[in-house]
Design a protein around this motif. Structure first.
Motif, PDB file in Angstrom:
ATOM      1  N   LEU A   1       0.768  -1.214   0.115  1.00 50.48           N
ATOM      2  CA  LEU A   1       0.068  -0.117  -0.066  1.00 50.48           C
ATOM      3  C   LEU A   1       0.781   1.265  -0.031  1.00 50.48           C
ATOM      4  N   GLN A   2       2.059   1.259   0.554  1.00 52.93           N
ATOM      5  CA  GLN A   2       3.050   2.399   0.538  1.00 52.93           C
ATOM      6  C   GLN A   2       3.411   2.857  -0.983  1.00 52.93           C
ATOM      7  N   GLU A   3       3.529   1.746  -1.745  1.00 51.96           N
ATOM      8  CA  GLU A   3       3.627   1.955  -3.286  1.00 51.96           C
ATOM      9  C   GLU A   3       2.486   2.872  -3.856  1.00 51.96           C
ATOM     10  N   LEU A   4       1.315   2.862  -3.296  1.00 54.44           N
ATOM     11  CA  LEU A   4       0.205   3.453  -3.834  1.00 54.44           C
ATOM     12  C   LEU A   4      -0.204   4.630  -2.548  1.00 54.44           C
ATOM     13  N   TYR A   5       0.837   5.436  -2.365  1.00 53.90           N
ATOM     14  CA  TYR A   5       0.424   6.504  -1.465  1.00 53.90           C
ATOM     15  C   TYR A   5      -0.787   7.269  -1.698  1.00 53.90           C
ATOM     16  N   TYR A   6      -0.776   7.737  -2.898  1.00 54.09           N
ATOM     17  CA  TYR A   6      -1.856   8.517  -3.542  1.00 54.09           C
ATOM     18  C   TYR A   6      -3.163   7.832  -3.805  1.00 54.09           C
ATOM     19  N   GLY A   7      -3.453   6.478  -3.558  1.00 57.55           N
ATOM     20  CA  GLY A   7      -4.382   5.705  -4.085  1.00 57.55           C
ATOM     21  C   GLY A   7      -4.159   5.066  -5.380  1.00 57.55           C
ATOM     22  N   GLY A   8      -4.939   4.123  -5.717  1.00 55.78           N
ATOM     23  CA  GLY A   8      -4.846   3.477  -7.093  1.00 55.78           C
ATOM     24  C   GLY A   8      -5.596   2.120  -6.929  1.00 55.78           C
ATOM     25  N   TRP A   9      -5.418   1.431  -8.046  1.00 61.80           N
ATOM     26  CA  TRP A   9      -6.119  -0.058  -8.395  1.00 61.80           C
ATOM     27  C   TRP A   9      -5.337  -0.784  -7.515  1.00 61.80           C
ATOM     28  N   VAL A  10      -5.943  -1.666  -6.705  1.00 62.33           N
ATOM     29  CA  VAL A  10      -4.720  -2.796  -5.912  1.00 62.33           C
ATOM     30  C   VAL A  10      -5.127  -4.244  -6.638  1.00 62.33           C
ATOM     31  N   ALA A  11      -6.097  -4.163  -7.332  1.00 64.16           N
ATOM     32  CA  ALA A  11      -6.767  -5.257  -7.931  1.00 64.16           C
ATOM     33  C   ALA A  11      -8.068  -5.055  -8.840  1.00 64.16           C
ATOM     34  N   PRO A  12      -8.174  -5.777  -9.718  1.00 67.33           N
ATOM     35  CA  PRO A  12      -9.138  -5.493 -10.811  1.00 67.33           C
ATOM     36  C   PRO A  12     -10.802  -5.081 -10.048  1.00 67.33           C
ATOM     37  N   ASN A  13     -11.179  -3.877 -10.286  1.00 69.69           N
ATOM     38  CA  ASN A  13     -12.573  -3.483  -9.616  1.00 69.69           C
ATOM     39  C   ASN A  13     -12.182  -3.178  -8.072  1.00 69.69           C
ATOM     40  N   ILE A  14     -11.060  -3.280  -7.628  1.00 76.61           N
ATOM     41  CA  ILE A  14     -10.922  -2.693  -6.335  1.00 76.61           C
ATOM     42  C   ILE A  14      -9.705  -1.546  -6.068  1.00 76.61           C
ATOM     43  N   TRP A  15     -10.295  -0.075  -5.742  1.00 78.98           N
ATOM     44  CA  TRP A  15      -9.576   0.817  -5.526  1.00 78.98           C
ATOM     45  C   TRP A  15      -9.283   1.123  -4.154  1.00 78.98           C
ATOM     46  N   TYR A  16      -7.869   1.501  -3.916  1.00 75.77           N
ATOM     47  CA  TYR A  16      -7.472   1.820  -2.581  1.00 75.77           C
ATOM     48  C   TYR A  16      -7.354   3.348  -2.488  1.00 75.77           C
ATOM     49  N   MET A  17      -7.894   4.054  -1.684  1.00 74.99           N
ATOM     50  CA  MET A  17      -8.043   5.339  -1.275  1.00 74.99           C
ATOM     51  C   MET A  17      -6.696   6.106  -0.854  1.00 74.99           C
ATOM     52  N   GLY A  18      -5.697   5.335  -0.765  1.00 74.77           N
ATOM     53  CA  GLY A  18      -4.525   6.064  -0.572  1.00 74.77           C
ATOM     54  C   GLY A  18      -4.375   6.320   1.007  1.00 74.77           C
ATOM     55  N   ALA A  19      -3.182   7.023   1.306  1.00 74.59           N
ATOM     56  CA  ALA A  19      -3.092   7.503   2.837  1.00 74.59           C
ATOM     57  C   ALA A  19      -4.457   8.344   3.219  1.00 74.59           C
ATOM     58  N   ALA A  20      -4.883   9.101   2.296  1.00 75.39           N
ATOM     59  CA  ALA A  20      -6.093  10.060   2.407  1.00 75.39           C
ATOM     60  C   ALA A  20      -6.362  10.402   0.898  1.00 75.39           C
ATOM     61  N   GLY A  21      -7.792  10.365   0.794  1.00 73.82           N
ATOM     62  CA  GLY A  21      -8.117  10.781  -0.617  1.00 73.82           C
ATOM     63  C   GLY A  21      -9.651  11.147  -0.811  1.00 73.82           C
ATOM     64  N   VAL A  22     -10.207  11.598  -1.792  1.00 72.20           N
ATOM     65  CA  VAL A  22     -11.153  11.910  -2.064  1.00 72.20           C
ATOM     66  C   VAL A  22     -11.595  11.493  -3.564  1.00 72.20           C
ATOM     67  N   ILE A  23     -12.802  10.730  -3.954  1.00 75.98           N
ATOM     68  CA  ILE A  23     -12.897  10.236  -5.202  1.00 75.98           C
ATOM     69  C   ILE A  23     -14.567  10.403  -5.515  1.00 75.98           C
TER      70      ILE A  23
END
Length: 169
Positions: free
Chosen positions: A118-140
């Motif tokens: 998850l540290q690789e995706l600090y600002y968020g991103g797709w961790v798996a198909p159809n699963i989005w990680y919000m990052g350390a803090a995020g708004v979508i």
């Protein structure tokens, strides 16, 4: 009931054409399969019966931490959990693409995560198909088409904010 997890699902409010049906899950500890199965059952048994005009589908699953994002056994070194939670769980199958989350899943990180990943995706991103990680803090913003035919241009929007991590006072 699956393993040590009980799925209690409750609905509230009156859905409209611009409503989102959102499921919220607390700590899942690697039990994604069980959660998706419970939601599938709920969709078929409850949502369709409540309002036959609607699709009977859950639009979004929000996982509020502790998804246990282990990609493979090498990630155990970055998982700081009590021994009873040191299990591979289901996430690796979604990460590898062998399974695809049946519902758009938005997750925030908790303390039972593979922190190296998850540290690789600090600002968020797709961790798996159809699963989005919000990052350390995020708004979508999540959008969906609500019209058909000539009204297809109509869109409903839902804004979601999340803070990952744990809170200690």
């Amino acid at each position: 009931k699956s393993g040590d997890h009980v799925h209690y699902i409750e609905s509230s409010g009156s859905p409209t054409s611009t409503s989102f049906t959102v499921a919220v899950q607390g700590c899942s500890h690697g039990e994604l399969d069980s959660i998706y199965e419970a939601l599938k059952t709920y969709e078929s048994q409850e949502l369709q019966a409540e309002n036959p005009e609607r699709s009977g589908k859950i639009d979004i699953l929000i996982c509020c931490g502790d998804v246990q994002t282990l990609r493979n056994p090498a990630d155990f070194h970055a998982l700081n959990v009590p021994p009873k939670y040191k299990t591979m769980g289901d996430f690796h199958a979604y990460y590898s693409g062998r399974k695809v989350a049946p519902i758009l899943t938005i997750m925030i990180g908790g303390n039972h995560e593979s922190s190296n990943y998850l540290q690789e995706l600090y600002y968020g991103g797709w961790v798996a198909p159809n699963i989005w990680y919000m990052g350390a803090a995020g708004v979508i913003n999540v959008c969906k088409n609500i019209g058909t035919g000539e009204n297809f241009h109509k869109i409903a929007t839902l804004r979601i904010a999340g803070l990952s991590g744990i809170y200690n006072s």
